[in-house]
Design an enzyme around this catalytic site. Structure first.
Site, PDB file in Angstrom:
ATOM      1  N   SER A   1       0.793  -1.217   0.000  1.00  0.00           N
ATOM      2  CA  SER A   1       0.000   0.000   0.000  1.00  0.00           C
ATOM      3  C   SER A   1       0.835   1.281   0.000  1.00  0.00           C
ATOM      4  CB  SER A   1      -1.025   0.005   1.118  1.00  0.00           C
ATOM      5  OG  SER A   1      -1.853   1.136   0.903  1.00  0.00           O
TER       6      SER A   1
ATOM      7  N   CYS B   1      -1.016  -3.443   4.035  1.00  0.00           N
ATOM      8  CA  CYS B   1      -1.940  -4.569   4.012  1.00  0.00           C
ATOM      9  C   CYS B   1      -1.139  -5.867   4.246  1.00  0.00           C
ATOM     10  CB  CYS B   1      -2.705  -4.730   2.715  1.00  0.00           C
ATOM     11  SG  CYS B   1      -2.455  -3.489   1.545  1.00  0.00           S
TER      12      CYS B   1
ATOM     13  N   HIS C   1       2.598  15.120   4.781  1.00  0.00           N
ATOM     14  CA  HIS C   1       2.596  16.546   4.442  1.00  0.00           C
ATOM     15  C   HIS C   1       3.168  17.274   5.646  1.00  0.00           C
ATOM     16  CE1 HIS C   1       1.842  20.106   2.170  1.00  0.00           C
ATOM     17  NE2 HIS C   1       1.453  20.681   3.296  1.00  0.00           N
TER      18      HIS C   1
END
Ligand code: SAM
Length: 443
Positions: free
Chosen positions: A63, A83, A68
């Site tokens: 995944s 996952c 940010h």
């Protein structure tokens, strides 16, 4: 696992603002955090925004990890999503907490895709298989996209770079950086603004020098204020009739960075005809003798930081005083398209000092400058006129010197202004509007 994935929402606080603005460090840390947790990295894309802040994602076979940053708060919002149970996202959490020197972090783990809530559709999976799906790079190499972005209020320029920061130092005046971009070679930035790149610097440097020099063949003494990358003096020193070229640059780190990483631009610093001074140009011009220079080039950055004072009437008045009777002042005069208010204001100031019909504007196409359309001003103290030049001599000079942009036709064409520029040049600062401006003209 009773769920398809584990999603950890992470808040990292009290991080070093320095690190929160360092796209290279953040990209390396995020990729390493994934690999340390046992993930298979597929690719990464990271953006460094100016004036500050970084966004990025690392796509893993299991995944993704995303981030940010707000350097101004020393804060990073991070998503760790994996996952399967071969990768432990908490390993990445600990790795990043250390890498970002985070004082404290808070986190919440969500189980995504609770199996008890999902119903498996029993259809032929083969039909789903996308034969064109890219297989993971067999040599383990991953595609790493790291982008530098110069962002202004309404427009931005993004350049992909290798992720190797070639140079980064803070001087007393500004942050001096060199990036290795893929499209334009090595690029010098000051406080996050593009100054010059290896692949388009010649446009600026040839136009700011050869237009005045070919239309004023008797010039003997030239002064450059700013221009620490060296490109302007490189071009000036091609003119053998110049007996003295003085460069007054406030920041020696700019010269150091360019000597190291833009050597073709910084090639003339050891020329015996060059008088190099590390000094504030505003102070230098105040102390300069009357009528000393035939040509004064103001090769400044934008009207911010140490260069702000190079856009004032007081400064231009001093330049006027230091020019010989037939002397000429050349400036980089920003872009009519970028911020029309700045453009109109500085031309209004030149005209007040040199006279309404003694100021000329010429244009050049510089891809890495905001809007790509840049302008130069030609202000004559005496009767010099930029289009009164010997075209044959200009053609011969361009050929002999192997110039890449300047020639006699470009010299003339540069002064052929589009109507909107002519309109702006006849606009009073108090009447300027946003009509032609990318950036808002009102403060
Ligand atoms: N071509 C670039 C542009 O248009 O943005 C400008 C290039 S040049 C690198 C600008 C130089 O001006 C910088 O090296 C900066 O340090 C220098 N500078 C800024 N303020 C100055 C001042 N007051 N006196 C002398 N040099 C100054």
């Amino acid at each position: 696992m009773n769920a398809l994935g584990r999603h950890i929402l992470v808040e990292f606080y009290d991080c070093s603002p320095e690190l929160m603005n360092d796209v290279i460090h953040i990209e390396n840390s995020m990729v390493a955090a994934a690999e340390t947790a046992g993930a298979t990295v597929i690719n990464s894309t990271f953006h460094h925004f100016s004036p500050y802040g970084v966004s990025g994602v690392v796509v893993i076979q299991e995944s993704h990890l995303a981030i940010h940053t707000w350097p101004e708060y020393g804060y990073a919002a991070v998503d760790l999503f994996t996952c399967g149970d071969s990768v432990d996202p908490w390993v990445s959490y600990s790795y990043l907490k250390e890498a970002f020197q985070s004082g404290h972090g808070s986190s919440m783990e969500l189980r995504r895709g609770q199996l008890s809530l999902l119903k498996r559709n029993d259809f032929n999976l083969e039909s789903l298989r996308d034969a064109s799906a890219k297989t993971i790079e067999s040599d383990g190499s991953i595609t790493r996209d790291v982008w530098f972005t110069e962002r202004d209020e309404n427009i931005a320029l993004s350049l992909k770079h290798t992720g190797n920061q070639l140079y980064k130092k803070d001087s007393d005046y500004q942050r001096v950086e060199v990036y290795e971009t893929l499209a334009y070679g090595n690029m010098l930035t000051l406080d996050g603004m593009v100054m010059c790149t290896q692949k388009d610097e010649y446009v600026y440097h040839e136009m700011i020098t050869h237009v005045p020099m070919l239309s004023n063949r008797s010039a003997k003494r030239a002064l450059v204020i700013g221009g620490g990358d060296g490109g302007t003096v490189r071009e000036l020193l091609r003119h053998e009739q110049l007996e003295e070229v003085t460069l007054v640059e406030i920041d020696e780190l700019v010269i150091e960075a360019c000597k190291l990483h833009l050597p073709e631009t910084a090639v003339a610093f050891d020329n015996p005809r060059l008088n190099l001074l590390i000094e504030d140009g505003i102070k230098y011009i105040k102390e300069c003798a009357n009528e000393h220079y035939d040509l004064i080039i103001v090769d400044s950055a934008d009207p911010v930081g140490p260069g702000e004072g190079l856009f004032t009437a007081a400064f231009y008045q001093e330049v006027y005083r230091c020019l010989t009777k037939d002397g000429v002042m050349i400036t980089q005069s920003e872009s009519p398209r970028f911020n029309s208010a700045v453009f109109v204001e500085i031309y209004d100031t030149y005209k007040k000092i040199f006279g309404q019909d003694k100021v000329y504007c010429y244009l050049a196409a510089i891809p890495t400058y905001p809007t790509g359309t840049w302008s130069f001003s030609y202000s004559a103290k005496g009767d010099a006129k930029p289009l009164q030049f010997d075209a044959e001599a200009a053609a011969a000079f361009s050929k002999k010197e192997g110039l890449k942009y300047y020639n006699e036709a470009v010299h003339t064409a540069a002064f052929a202004l589009p109507n909107f520029v002519k309109e702006l040049l006849n606009t009073k600062p108090e009447h300027v509007t946003d009509e032609y401006s990318a950036e808002p003209t009102s403060k």
